[in-house]
Design an enzyme around this catalytic site. Structure first.
Site, PDB file in Angstrom:
ATOM      1  N   GLY A 185       0.835  -1.205   0.000  1.00  0.00           N
ATOM      2  CA  GLY A 185       0.000   0.000   0.000  1.00  0.00           C
ATOM      3  C   GLY A 185       0.868   1.252   0.000  1.00  0.00           C
ATOM      4  O   GLY A 185       0.617   2.205  -0.764  1.00  0.00           O
ATOM      5  N   ILE A 233       6.186  -8.240   7.432  1.00  0.00           N
ATOM      6  CA  ILE A 233       6.556  -9.553   7.962  1.00  0.00           C
ATOM      7  C   ILE A 233       5.960 -10.654   7.088  1.00  0.00           C
ATOM      8  O   ILE A 233       6.421 -11.781   7.107  1.00  0.00           O
ATOM      9  CB  ILE A 233       6.105  -9.765   9.428  1.00  0.00           C
ATOM     10  CG1 ILE A 233       4.578  -9.708   9.573  1.00  0.00           C
ATOM     11  CG2 ILE A 233       6.773  -8.797  10.369  1.00  0.00           C
ATOM     12  CD1 ILE A 233       4.083 -10.314  10.880  1.00  0.00           C
ATOM     13  N   ASP A 234       4.921 -10.306   6.304  1.00  0.00           N
ATOM     14  CA  ASP A 234       4.217 -11.328   5.515  1.00  0.00           C
ATOM     15  C   ASP A 234       5.024 -11.812   4.300  1.00  0.00           C
ATOM     16  O   ASP A 234       4.686 -12.840   3.716  1.00  0.00           O
ATOM     17  CB  ASP A 234       2.873 -10.771   5.020  1.00  0.00           C
ATOM     18  CG  ASP A 234       1.857 -10.618   6.132  1.00  0.00           C
ATOM     19  OD1 ASP A 234       2.200 -10.889   7.296  1.00  0.00           O
ATOM     20  OD2 ASP A 234       0.709 -10.220   5.837  1.00  0.00           O
ATOM     21  N   GLY A 237      -0.398 -13.633   8.123  1.00  0.00           N
ATOM     22  CA  GLY A 237      -0.346 -14.018   6.709  1.00  0.00           C
ATOM     23  C   GLY A 237      -1.725 -13.791   6.138  1.00  0.00           C
ATOM     24  O   GLY A 237      -2.538 -14.695   6.095  1.00  0.00           O
ATOM     25  N   ARG A 241       5.250  -9.456  15.423  1.00  0.00           N
ATOM     26  CA  ARG A 241       5.759  -8.216  14.851  1.00  0.00           C
ATOM     27  C   ARG A 241       6.646  -7.447  15.810  1.00  0.00           C
ATOM     28  O   ARG A 241       7.212  -6.412  15.446  1.00  0.00           O
ATOM     29  CB  ARG A 241       4.581  -7.317  14.460  1.00  0.00           C
ATOM     30  CG  ARG A 241       3.847  -7.783  13.256  1.00  0.00           C
ATOM     31  CD  ARG A 241       3.306  -6.704  12.396  1.00  0.00           C
ATOM     32  NE  ARG A 241       2.731  -5.579  13.045  1.00  0.00           N
ATOM     33  CZ  ARG A 241       1.509  -5.085  12.753  1.00  0.00           C
ATOM     34  NH1 ARG A 241       0.765  -5.688  11.871  1.00  0.00           N
ATOM     35  NH2 ARG A 241       1.086  -4.007  13.335  1.00  0.00           N
TER      36      ARG A 241
HETATM   37  O1  F6P Z   1       0.525  -6.904   6.828  1.00  0.00           O
HETATM   38  C1  F6P Z   1       1.145  -7.336   7.963  1.00  0.00           C
HETATM   39  C2  F6P Z   1       0.152  -7.796   8.995  1.00  0.00           C
HETATM   40  O2  F6P Z   1       0.913  -8.215  10.077  1.00  0.00           O
HETATM   41  C3  F6P Z   1      -0.841  -8.855   8.526  1.00  0.00           C
HETATM   42  O3  F6P Z   1      -0.308 -10.143   8.542  1.00  0.00           O
HETATM   43  C4  F6P Z   1      -1.982  -8.653   9.483  1.00  0.00           C
HETATM   44  O4  F6P Z   1      -3.212  -9.109   8.955  1.00  0.00           O
HETATM   45  C5  F6P Z   1      -2.002  -7.185   9.662  1.00  0.00           C
HETATM   46  O5  F6P Z   1      -0.681  -6.736   9.455  1.00  0.00           O
HETATM   47  C6  F6P Z   1      -2.496  -6.768  11.027  1.00  0.00           C
HETATM   48  O6  F6P Z   1      -2.570  -5.383  11.062  1.00  0.00           O
HETATM   49  P1  F6P Z   1      -2.943  -4.520  12.344  1.00  0.00           P
HETATM   50  O7  F6P Z   1      -1.664  -4.146  12.995  1.00  0.00           O
HETATM   51  O8  F6P Z   1      -3.652  -3.363  11.769  1.00  0.00           O
HETATM   52  O9  F6P Z   1      -3.794  -5.364  13.239  1.00  0.00           O
END
Ligand code: F6P
Length: 364
Positions: free
Chosen positions: A120, A142-143, A186, A291
């Site tokens: 994005g 991380i994905d 993921g 994360r």
């Molecule tokens: O895109 C990375 C990610 O960790 C996805 O795997 C997950 O769905 C999303 O971010 C979660 O985002 P947030 O921090 O908005 O909950």
């Protein structure tokens, strides 16, 4: 007069972001006449009045490569092309504020903007570049689902965290003769799940790219118990889906463009029971633990090299490009190439073939 770079981090955080920031700032300090600034909380630091821009002195960046998160903060609610604006009636309207952002950036006279973010964010980089901003992109997630780079930093850290957790679940599964379901991140791609399944030695790995048949999983679990191996460890990616039916997601937070995933482990647990699985099942949703914390050495190195390369692209005035890791080499691609495709797990890849050869079931 000094030349100025602006760095920002956007979207979800990821171990290694601080290593990129430090890499850019340190490399820039080696050249005469460059100043590095950080923009706080994605593009909000430019939109907000007063603006929040900080000079990244050596004191501010010293030692940050070992720290998770981002010293610049981040958000997934400052997409300038689709900016969430709260309305008086409590609803949120998404508006295009890219021209306003471009005007504000031009008024700040930065010689380069380095945008560290996922798919994005790099789409935003492309829009800004097309509107005349000298942008360089740095990929993060991380994905590991960006196609123009063989790997993104943060991925190896997430896999290590998931594998450490998986190992812990194996011993408790074994002790209680249970089926343990561990859910990892993921959204669209199953890289974390697949790597964790191989590293940890899972019996079942469920990923978004391969819809699963619940009845096949029930049979597989029963067979393993019958063989005397009285426990089963399953890894499931949050975006994995059964062949019949869908997964339930919840609406994102106000202003977020994404639906919120998370909880498929519980849904799978119910599906297995409904389809006749008699074993005791427990569910673990790892969530944002994946994360957080310090990046592993590989991610620190990759992130630091991305930072150094990003600054070198600025020096060479090669704007409109994103740094990338390809064939064990740090290189760059155009922002167009960077955002063309996703990096999904290919169902005919050697990784999937090898996993199947290790008797890991995908439920297909
Ligand atoms: O895109 C990375 C990610 O960790 C996805 O795997 C997950 O769905 C999303 O971010 C979660 O985002 P947030 O921090 O908005 O909950």
């Amino acid at each position: 007069m000094s030349k100025k770079i602006l760095i920002l981090t956007g979207g979800g955080d990821c171990p290694g972001l601080n290593a990129v920031i430090r890499g850019i700032a340190k490399r820039a300090r080696k050249e005469k006449g460059w100043e590095t600034y950080g923009c706080i909380e994605g593009f909000n630091g430019v939109f907000n009045e007063p603006q929040e821009l900080v000079l990244l002195t050596s004191k501010r960046t010293a030692g940050i490569h070992v720290r998770g998160g981002t010293i610049l903060k981040t958000t997934n609610k400052s997409n300038p092309i689709n900016f969430p604006m709260p309305q008086p009636d409590g609803t949120t309207k998404f508006v295009d504020r890219s021209d306003e952002l471009v005007a504000k950036l031009k008024a700040l006279h930065f010689d380069a903007v380095i945008n560290i973010g996922g798919d994005g964010s790099q789409k935003i980089s492309k829009v800004l570049f097309d509107k005349g901003i000298p942008v360089i992109g740095v990929p993060k997630t991380i994905d590991n689902d960006l196609s123009a780079t063989d790997m993104t930093f943060g991925f190896q850290t997430a896999v290590q965290i998931a594998t450490d957790s998986f190992d812990k679940l194996v011993t408790t599964a074994e002790s209680h003769h249970r089926v343990m379901i561990m859910e990892v991140m993921g959204r669209d791609a199953g890289w974390i799940a697949l790597h964790t399944a191989i590293a940890g030695g899972a019996e079942v790995c469920l990923i978004p790219e391969i819809p699963y048949d619940v009845r096949k999983l029930v049979k597989r679990i029963a067979l393993r118990y019958k063989k005397g191996r009285g426990f089963v460890n399953i890894v499931i990616a949050e975006g994995a889906c059964p062949k019949a039916g869908t997964i339930h997601s919840t609406a994102g937070d106000k202003g977020s463009e994404h639906v919120r995933l998370g909880g498929v482990a519980y849904q799978l647990s119910k599906q297995l029971k409904d389809a006749g699985c008699t074993a005791e099942i427990r569910e673990t949703v790892l969530g944002h633990v994946q994360r957080g914390g310090s990046p592993v050495a590989f991610d620190r190195v990759l992130a630091t090299l991305f930072g150094v390369k990003a600054f070198e692209l600025v020096l060479e005035k090669k704007f409109g490009r994103m740094v990338a890791y390809q064939n064990n080499n740090i290189t760059s691609v155009t922002l167009e190439e960077a955002t063309k495709d996703y990096n999904f797990v290919k169902t005919d890849s050697y990784l999937v073939k090898a996993a199947k050869g290790l008797n890991i079931s995908f439920g297909d």
